[in-house]
Design an enzyme around this catalytic site. Structure first.
Site, mmCIF file in Angstrom:
data_model
loop_
_atom_site.group_PDB
_atom_site.id
_atom_site.type_symbol
_atom_site.label_atom_id
_atom_site.label_comp_id
_atom_site.label_asym_id
_atom_site.label_seq_id
_atom_site.Cartn_x
_atom_site.Cartn_y
_atom_site.Cartn_z
ATOM 1 N N SER A 235 -9.837 1.630 3.027
ATOM 2 C CA SER A 235 -8.998 2.465 2.192
ATOM 3 C C SER A 235 -7.956 1.686 1.396
ATOM 4 O O SER A 235 -7.433 2.178 0.400
ATOM 5 C CB SER A 235 -8.273 3.508 3.045
ATOM 6 N N LYS B 91 0.859 -1.185 0.000
ATOM 7 C CA LYS B 91 0.000 0.000 0.000
ATOM 8 C C LYS B 91 0.895 1.234 0.000
ATOM 9 O O LYS B 91 1.903 1.260 0.707
ATOM 10 C CB LYS B 91 -0.897 -0.036 1.236
ATOM 11 N N SER C 145 -9.982 -0.775 7.178
ATOM 12 C CA SER C 145 -9.370 -0.592 5.850
ATOM 13 C C SER C 145 -8.630 -1.798 5.287
ATOM 14 O O SER C 145 -8.213 -1.760 4.125
ATOM 15 C CB SER C 145 -8.420 0.603 5.869
#
Lengths: 484, 95
Positions: free
Chosen positions: A153, A78, A177
């Site tokens: 997210s 990420k 997330s």
């Protein structure tokens, strides 16, 4: 089966038997990225050259018999974890050109374990969002239905695993997330206990809630990743110095006699009927494994979202004060300092980030602290106490991960509260600091994945692996792949 | 209304955010919705409840005060929008 479709443990077996190489695996994954990335947009940056060069190095080591936990395994990160010399944007304009001078601890650990980094994945700006639509770099699409969001997210990390654009990936989870996008993309995602994995080099959102964890194709892979990620870090003062078990040993062990807590507050109106049916079937599956389901109560569940939307923005407003156009990132031109700050932040942040900075600034401003932050921290203590009471009556808790399957792109962007509600079953975990895992438990009639969530007490990730692995083996959820 | 447009403007100033008139209007409505929702917490009596500041109750975490290698000036300034020599350069601060 293609190499890019394989799990970590399948690839490891092939490497050990000399049936494939790190280079062959990496090339296979890079070709897959070339083929589907335009549709899915999982990545902000694909690290093709770095990956091929790391794979060549890995092959030299493998040839010498030096095979590590993740030798030759393509992993995506990420874009919130710092990578030395490689831009780390946090999905934001304000960091679009930031090149970290150091690696996050998890990056160091993964690299030391032999992982091949294939790219940095897309995310909601500063991890604020549930759909990956707030990214400065445009939305990621759900591989199961390109009209829908992948969750967020960490939507890019989840979509990359679901679309076979990497073997596993790293996400971060502040209110769901990791688990929410894992559920919506039909893969496994774990949020470890607060303090289990070092946050050093993780760009901060809400420091008392943030935690790094893995996305994988099955539960055994989750255990393999946790073995690499978990542990104390002297550079991170909230990481906890207690022994890390071999998580892999929990996979495949039976759960006969276990008590599975079913919180009655999680089965209320607003939950999609197909999701509800899939979760009820999951409870039956756990019973078939020899466990017993018991009703429990988490009485403060209805207050979790309100507590979260004070604490997370308050901490974020403080953490994001550092983006001032002085030390790194974007700067808007202006002739005076105050004006430069305001214009930089106006142009550098997107709407959702600004909204949360505003809520947090207001909640912490003079005269409002007691009414908001202190009140929320008190209710947070009650939420944590609910879980402590519940775990006296059960080994793990079973809940839906999300109230609905993946929603359409654009469906909730104009209504922040509606968007926030998609995290209603995952937020309490972060508030209490406990670990949680989401794994596939079926599909809707229209072919969208559904996730089931298990929760356990602090530092009981082993129990989560054990419960999830038992469920995975017994349920035998059909192995489908998205048609891309 | 818990929050007026004027207060939204003041909070934006505290947060060092310039906002457009359209944003001010939108934020006023949205922040009011969110604060109204958060009001739910007042249903609960929390008298005497110790506010929770940390998920797992870790106390001070100390390490030996040893000098270790730092990143250095060059690397520190490499990301600066305007770095000169050993300094971050900013627009004028005082008249």
């Amino acid at each position: 089966m293609e190499l890019y479709q394989s799990t970590i443990h399948e690839l490891q077996d092939k490497i050990k038997e000399g049936k494939t190489t790190a280079t062959a695996i990496t090339e296979s994954v890079l070709q897959r990225i070339d083929a589907v990335e335009e549709k899915v947009h999982s990545y902000i940056r694909v690290m093709k050259d770095e990956a091929l060069s790391a794979a060549a190095d890995a092959d030299k080591e493998i040839k010498k018999g030096d095979i590590k936990a993740l030798s030759g395994i393509p992993i995506a990160l990420k874009d919130i974890v710092c990578t030395k010399g490689i831009a780390t944007t946090c999905g934001s304009h304000i960091l679009h050109n930031f090149v970290p001078p150091y690696d996050a601890t998890v990056v160091e650990k993964l690299r030391a374990a032999g992982a091949i980094f294939v790219g940095k994945t897309n995310m909601d700006e500063f991890a604020m969002g549930s759909s990956t639509e707030t990214s400065y770099f445009g939305p990621t699409r759900n591989p199961w239905d390109l009209e829908r969001i992948p969750g967020g997210s960490s939507g890019g990390s989840a979509a990359a695993v679901a679309a076979d654009e990497c073997a596993a990936s790293i996400g971060s989870d502040t209110g769901g997330s990791i688990r929410q996008p894992a559920a919506l993309c039909g893969i496994v995602g774990m949020k470890p206990t607060y303090g289990r994995v070092s946050r050093f080099g993780l760009i901060a959102f809400a420091s008392s809630l943030d935690q790094i964890g893995p996305f994988t194709k099955d539960v055994e892979d989750c255990a393999i990743m946790m073995n690499v990620l978990a542990g104390y870090d002297r550079k991170e003062s909230t990481s906890v110095n207690i022994e890390v078990p071999d998580y892999r040993q929990f996979a495949g062990q039976d759960i006969k006699g276990w008590k599975i807590g079913i919180p009655k507050e999680y089965f209320v109106e607003g939950i999609d009927p197909e999701v509800k049916a899939a979760i009820e079937a999951s409870i039956k599956t756990m019973e078939k494994c020899g466990a017993q389901s018991v009703e429990i109560s988490l009485p403060h569940t209805q207050y979790c979202l309100a507590v979260y939307y004070i604490i997370a923005p308050a901490e974020a407003s403080s953490n994001l004060a550092r983006y001032d156009g002085v030390k790194y990132g974007f700067r808007a031109p202006a002739s005076e300092l105050l004006d430069m700050y305001k214009k930089t932040r106006m142009q550098g942040f997107g709407a959702e980030v600004k909204r949360r900075i505003m809520i947090g600034t207001y909640a912490l401003s003079a005269g409002y602290y007691d009414a908001y932050y202190k009140k929320a921290s008190q209710v947070r203590a009650l939420i944590k106490r609910d879980f402590e009471e519940a775990f006296k009556k059960c080994d793990v808790i079973l809940t839906p991960t999300t109230p609905t399957p993946a929603f359409k792109i654009g469906e909730k962007t104009d209504n922040p509260l509606q968007m926030y509600l998609s995290d209603i079953f995952t937020i309490s975990t972060n508030l209490a600091g406990i670990p949680g895992i989401s794994l596939p438990c079926g599909f809707t009639k229209s072919g969208l994945p559904i996730g089931v969530q298990f929760l356990a007490g602090h530092f009981q990730e082993g129990k989560l692996i054990q419960a999830a692995s038992a469920y995975e083996q017994k349920a035998q959820i059909e192995k489908r792949r998205p048609a891309l | 209304m818990k929050l007026t447009a004027q207060e939204v403007e003041y909070v934006a100033h505290l947060a060092r955010l310039e906002i457009t008139p359209q944003e001010k209007e939108k934020f006023t409505a949205q922040l009011n919705d969110i604060l109204l929702y958060i009001d739910k917490l007042n249903e609960l009596d929390t008298k005497g409840v110790e506010p929770m500041s940390h998920a797992i109750g870790v106390t001070n975490s100390f390490r030996e005060d040893n000098v270790v290698e730092s990143i250095g000036t060059e690397k520190t300034l490499a990301n600066a929008p305007d770095g000169r020599g050993e300094f971050f350069r900013v627009p004028k601060v005082i008249e």
